[in-house]
Motif scaffolding. Structure first.
Motif, PDB file in Angstrom:
ATOM      1  N   ARG A 155      57.572  -2.816  40.960  1.00  0.00           N
ATOM      2  CA  ARG A 155      56.465  -1.937  40.574  1.00  0.00           C
ATOM      3  C   ARG A 155      57.003  -0.537  40.337  1.00  0.00           C
ATOM      4  NH1 ARG A 155      51.363  -1.265  44.065  1.00  0.00           N
ATOM      5  NH2 ARG A 155      52.904  -1.007  45.745  1.00  0.00           N
ATOM      6  N   LEU A 156      56.339   0.176  39.448  1.00  0.00           N
ATOM      7  CA  LEU A 156      56.587   1.605  39.248  1.00  0.00           C
ATOM      8  C   LEU A 156      55.283   2.307  39.616  1.00  0.00           C
ATOM      9  CD1 LEU A 156      58.517   1.507  35.839  1.00  0.00           C
ATOM     10  CD2 LEU A 156      59.472   1.756  38.124  1.00  0.00           C
ATOM     11  N   ILE A 157      55.249   2.943  40.790  1.00  0.00           N
ATOM     12  CA  ILE A 157      54.022   3.447  41.390  1.00  0.00           C
ATOM     13  C   ILE A 157      53.838   4.915  41.021  1.00  0.00           C
ATOM     14  CG2 ILE A 157      52.723   3.674  43.540  1.00  0.00           C
ATOM     15  CD1 ILE A 157      54.694   1.642  44.755  1.00  0.00           C
ATOM     16  N   TYR A 158      52.681   5.238  40.471  1.00  0.00           N
ATOM     17  CA  TYR A 158      52.369   6.623  40.112  1.00  0.00           C
ATOM     18  C   TYR A 158      52.144   7.451  41.363  1.00  0.00           C
ATOM     19  CZ  TYR A 158      49.587  10.583  38.482  1.00  0.00           C
ATOM     20  OH  TYR A 158      49.089  11.843  38.246  1.00  0.00           O
ATOM     21  N   ARG A 159      52.803   8.597  41.429  1.00  0.00           N
ATOM     22  CA  ARG A 159      52.615   9.541  42.523  1.00  0.00           C
ATOM     23  C   ARG A 159      52.089  10.851  41.943  1.00  0.00           C
ATOM     24  NH1 ARG A 159      52.318   6.072  46.565  1.00  0.00           N
ATOM     25  NH2 ARG A 159      54.297   5.040  47.092  1.00  0.00           N
ATOM     26  N   PRO A 160      50.970  11.376  42.465  1.00  0.00           N
ATOM     27  CA  PRO A 160      50.385  12.614  41.910  1.00  0.00           C
ATOM     28  C   PRO A 160      51.390  13.768  41.946  1.00  0.00           C
ATOM     29  CG  PRO A 160      48.842  11.548  43.412  1.00  0.00           C
ATOM     30  CD  PRO A 160      50.144  10.817  43.559  1.00  0.00           C
ATOM     31  N   GLN A 161      51.357  14.570  40.905  1.00  0.00           N
ATOM     32  CA  GLN A 161      52.301  15.687  40.815  1.00  0.00           C
ATOM     33  C   GLN A 161      52.084  16.724  41.905  1.00  0.00           C
ATOM     34  OE1 GLN A 161      50.808  14.194  38.300  1.00  0.00           O
ATOM     35  NE2 GLN A 161      51.926  14.336  36.382  1.00  0.00           N
ATOM     36  N   ARG A 162      50.879  16.796  42.457  1.00  0.00           N
ATOM     37  CA  ARG A 162      50.631  17.804  43.495  1.00  0.00           C
ATOM     38  C   ARG A 162      51.375  17.485  44.788  1.00  0.00           C
ATOM     39  NH1 ARG A 162      45.946  14.700  43.179  1.00  0.00           N
ATOM     40  NH2 ARG A 162      45.359  13.658  45.127  1.00  0.00           N
ATOM     41  N   TRP A 163      51.928  16.283  44.925  1.00  0.00           N
ATOM     42  CA  TRP A 163      52.739  15.936  46.088  1.00  0.00           C
ATOM     43  C   TRP A 163      54.179  16.418  45.953  1.00  0.00           C
ATOM     44  CZ3 TRP A 163      51.098  10.109  46.954  1.00  0.00           C
ATOM     45  CH2 TRP A 163      49.740  10.074  47.298  1.00  0.00           C
ATOM     46  N   PHE A 164      54.495  17.070  44.854  1.00  0.00           N
ATOM     47  CA  PHE A 164      55.870  17.509  44.611  1.00  0.00           C
ATOM     48  C   PHE A 164      55.869  19.002  44.301  1.00  0.00           C
ATOM     49  CE2 PHE A 164      55.452  13.071  43.577  1.00  0.00           C
ATOM     50  CZ  PHE A 164      56.583  12.490  44.110  1.00  0.00           C
ATOM     51  N   GLY A 165      57.031  19.575  44.377  1.00  0.00           N
ATOM     52  CA  GLY A 165      57.187  20.991  44.084  1.00  0.00           C
ATOM     53  C   GLY A 165      58.589  21.276  43.590  1.00  0.00           C
ATOM     54  N   VAL A 166      58.864  22.528  43.335  1.00  0.00           N
ATOM     55  CA  VAL A 166      60.187  22.948  42.864  1.00  0.00           C
ATOM     56  C   VAL A 166      60.709  24.036  43.798  1.00  0.00           C
ATOM     57  CG1 VAL A 166      59.786  22.351  40.459  1.00  0.00           C
ATOM     58  CG2 VAL A 166      59.130  24.609  41.276  1.00  0.00           C
ATOM     59  N   PRO A 167      62.004  24.068  44.057  1.00  0.00           N
ATOM     60  CA  PRO A 167      62.554  25.115  44.925  1.00  0.00           C
ATOM     61  C   PRO A 167      62.596  26.457  44.209  1.00  0.00           C
ATOM     62  CG  PRO A 167      64.310  23.760  44.057  1.00  0.00           C
ATOM     63  CD  PRO A 167      63.032  23.126  43.598  1.00  0.00           C
ATOM     64  N   LEU A 168      62.580  27.511  44.991  1.00  0.00           N
ATOM     65  CA  LEU A 168      62.637  28.850  44.408  1.00  0.00           C
ATOM     66  C   LEU A 168      64.005  29.159  43.826  1.00  0.00           C
ATOM     67  CD1 LEU A 168      60.649  30.862  47.121  1.00  0.00           C
ATOM     68  CD2 LEU A 168      59.815  29.967  44.938  1.00  0.00           C
ATOM     69  N   GLU A 169      65.032  28.384  44.232  1.00  0.00           N
ATOM     70  CA  GLU A 169      66.378  28.681  43.754  1.00  0.00           C
ATOM     71  C   GLU A 169      66.515  28.468  42.252  1.00  0.00           C
ATOM     72  OE1 GLU A 169      66.369  28.075  47.992  1.00  0.00           O
ATOM     73  OE2 GLU A 169      65.699  26.815  46.325  1.00  0.00           O
ATOM     74  N   ASP A 170      65.960  27.344  41.747  1.00  0.00           N
ATOM     75  CA  ASP A 170      66.114  27.075  40.306  1.00  0.00           C
ATOM     76  C   ASP A 170      64.779  26.878  39.600  1.00  0.00           C
ATOM     77  OD1 ASP A 170      65.334  24.611  41.219  1.00  0.00           O
ATOM     78  OD2 ASP A 170      67.148  23.560  40.625  1.00  0.00           O
ATOM     79  N   GLY A 171      63.713  26.579  40.338  1.00  0.00           N
ATOM     80  CA  GLY A 171      62.406  26.381  39.712  1.00  0.00           C
ATOM     81  C   GLY A 171      62.326  25.179  38.806  1.00  0.00           C
ATOM     82  N   GLU A 172      63.264  24.249  38.913  1.00  0.00           N
ATOM     83  CA  GLU A 172      63.319  23.121  37.969  1.00  0.00           C
ATOM     84  C   GLU A 172      63.465  21.779  38.663  1.00  0.00           C
ATOM     85  OE1 GLU A 172      65.782  21.893  33.917  1.00  0.00           O
ATOM     86  OE2 GLU A 172      66.251  23.733  35.021  1.00  0.00           O
ATOM     87  N   THR A 173      64.205  21.702  39.755  1.00  0.00           N
ATOM     88  CA  THR A 173      64.442  20.435  40.444  1.00  0.00           C
ATOM     89  C   THR A 173      63.155  19.966  41.123  1.00  0.00           C
ATOM     90  OG1 THR A 173      66.735  21.073  40.837  1.00  0.00           O
ATOM     91  CG2 THR A 173      65.864  19.248  42.140  1.00  0.00           C
ATOM     92  N   ILE A 174      62.708  18.764  40.815  1.00  0.00           N
ATOM     93  CA  ILE A 174      61.491  18.207  41.408  1.00  0.00           C
ATOM     94  C   ILE A 174      61.838  17.669  42.798  1.00  0.00           C
ATOM     95  CG2 ILE A 174      59.603  16.585  41.118  1.00  0.00           C
ATOM     96  CD1 ILE A 174      59.738  18.799  39.012  1.00  0.00           C
ATOM     97  N   MET A 175      61.096  18.145  43.815  1.00  0.00           N
ATOM     98  CA  MET A 175      61.340  17.744  45.198  1.00  0.00           C
ATOM     99  C   MET A 175      60.036  17.293  45.838  1.00  0.00           C
ATOM    100  SD  MET A 175      63.984  20.797  46.319  1.00  0.00           S
ATOM    101  CE  MET A 175      64.595  19.899  47.753  1.00  0.00           C
TER     102      MET A 175
END
Length: 528
Positions: A155-175
């Motif tokens: 399965r490929l399970i959809y996860r809402p984007q609000r459960w993720f964020g980006v670090p202040l160091e680069d503003g690009e890496t999804i964590m």
């Protein structure tokens, strides 16, 4: 040294992480940082609040922005429609696999990936993956199925984007939001697709950021329109009473005036009257709101689909509709290319690495329609070129036309008679040519010099060459002047070639071959 599997960033994957491939990592939490229920910042949104939400997202705190993007898609019918159109346009495209090379091992890898595609796991997840078009990125968690000799996504399970964020160091890496901070994503457990509508960081590259302003202004327009309809949709009721009316008479008249709008009926004592007063310019006022809402909808259509003809019935005719459809196809191909790159790197590579070990080259996932010449132009080209000697497999033509091979006992349409066994005798030359050839043969028997046969051969070769040149010159010119295959097909369809010259040249050549063969046989018999 044992082979090491690398994650999409090129870092080695620990064996412990590989053993937990089937365990969920980014599931919801009841009271943690990944709640199932989200806030609704669109309620009572003002320009100042919207600017603050965008500013916070640009500085790394994108929770309110991602919730707002979901709110807009739920509240705006037009935005949901055009965004869904763009997503579904790609979801219905064919997904194919291209082997890394013709090497048998690479072909085996591609076949393995094709068998997994048949399970429909990827097809069911494409729509969720394309949620990145609106929000800038999307995340699917991979639930791996491990069986003896096979490790593939179940399965490929959809996860809402609000459960993720980006670090202040680069503003690009999804964590992943975890505890009081952000945690790196587990390797080979997530598909992170970034789909920028504009260049920049993920939190500033989604369509929702662009559309949010138009949506807010349109919501103001719709609210004002509703108030206008409430106030002026029904005429003003004005009750009149005379100086002799008592207090009770006034109460009766007031109840009648107040209730007539909803009940559409009322009774009043004789001598009282109710007047319906209509405001002037109601039509122009209503059209103002309609025009403003329609204009904002067209701007949203341009942002999402790149054009307006496929969503709005505007003037311009068929030609304008065709041009706008080409724009939509360009966006479709660009979307497909970005999604194919993500799936190849984050899905195809791990599947092959887990099942066959790390590879120097991996199969590629392709999404989109093949670039083919239109069927009508293909048929016209075959109609022109096949009589001139072009050979084409019938099976290939049937595949292009979508026709199957007829069964042995099936009733068929078309076809042509089969040639005689062995190719059959050469066609007989014309009567006048037969008389000439017989005379030349008798002269050869009387004067068996080889120069005569050679001269005849050269003369007929020149005739045939001239006939062929007359037919080949227009075709050669079409090939030289054509800019692409479609242009070549169009030029060939416009040619008016006369096949009689070629038929005459071929008849002369066949007669010559027959004559020379007889002469050679007579010479051989004479020498014997």
């Amino acid at each position: 040294m044992a082979a090491t599997i690398l994650d999409p960033s090129g870092r080695p994957v620990p064996p412990a992480a590989l053993r937990r491939l089937g365990e969920p990592v980014a599931g919801p939490t009841l009271a943690g940082v990944r709640p199932v229920f989200a806030g609704h910042p669109a309620e009572g949104l003002t320009p100042a609040r919207l600017a603050a939400i965008h500013r916070a997202a640009a500085q790394g705190d994108a929770l309110a922005y991602l919730e707002l993007a979901e709110d807009i898609e739920e509240r705006d019918l037009h935005y949901a429609a055009v965004l869904g159109t763009r997503k579904r346009a790609l979801c219905q495209l064919p997904v194919t696999v291209e082997a890394a090379s013709e090497d048998p091992e690479h072909v085996r890898h591609a076949d393995f990936l094709r068998e997994w595609l048949k399970t429909g796991v990827l097809g069911a997840a494409l729509f969720d993956l394309l949620d990145a078009i609106g929000k800038g990125f999307s995340v699917l968690e991979i639930e791996w199925r491990t069986e003896p000799g096979m490790i593939v996504p179940a399965r490929l399970i959809y996860r809402p984007q609000r459960w993720f964020g980006v670090p202040l160091e680069d503003g690009e890496t999804i964590m992943l939001r975890e505890g009081v901070g952000l945690a790196p994503l587990a390797p080979h457990k997530f598909v992170v697709h970034k789909h920028p509508a504009k260049s920049g960081l993920p939190m500033r590259s989604g369509l929702a950021r662009l559309v949010s302003w138009a949506w807010m202004y349109k919501s103001f327009t719709l609210r004002d329109w509703a108030i206008f309809c409430q106030n002026y949709g029904a005429p003003l009721r004005l009750g009149r009473y005379g100086p002799e009316a008592s207090e009770e008479d006034r109460r009766v008249l007031w109840r009648a005036v107040a209730n007539i709008a909803g009940d559409c009926a009322a009774i009043i004592p004789k001598g009282m009257e109710i007047e319906f007063v209509e405001a002037a310019g109601l039509k122009e006022g209503a059209e103002l709101y309609l025009k403003r809402a329609d204009w904002l909808n067209r701007e949203i259509s341009k942002a999402v689909l790149g054009q307006t003809t496929t969503t709005e019935a505007i003037s311009g005719g068929h030609a304008v509709a065709q041009e706008h459809r080409l724009v939509q196809e360009d966006i479709e191909r660009a979307d497909a290319a970005m999604v194919a790159v993500t799936l190849t790197r984050q899905v195809a590579h791990p599947i092959i690495a887990f099942n066959f070990g790390p590879q120097a080259a991996y199969p590629q996932i392709r999404i989109g329609r093949p670039d083919e010449v239109p069927l009508r132009e293909q048929v016209e080209a075959l109609h022109k070129l096949v009589p001139l000697g072009l050979t084409v497999e019938a099976a290939e033509v049937r595949d292009r036309l979508g026709l199957s091979e007829p069964a042995p006992e099936a009733e068929v349409l078309g076809g042509r008679a089969a040639p005689a066994p062995g190719g059959g005798p050469p066609p007989a030359p014309a009567p006048a040519l037969q008389t000439t050839l017989r005379g030349l043969l008798a002269r050869h028997l009387r004067e068996p010099e080889p120069d005569l046969v050679e001269a005849l051969t050269e003369r007929l070769a020149e005739d045939a060459q001239g006939a062929l040149a007359g037919l080949a010159a227009p075709i050669r010119r079409a090939f030289e002047e054509a800019t692409d295959m479609q242009d070549l097909a169009r030029r060939l369809s416009l040619l008016q070639l006369d096949p009689r010259a070629l038929a005459e040249a071929m008849g002369r050549g066949l007669a010559l071959a027959h004559l020379v063969g007889q002469a050679a046989l007579l010479d051989e018999l004479r020498r014997g």
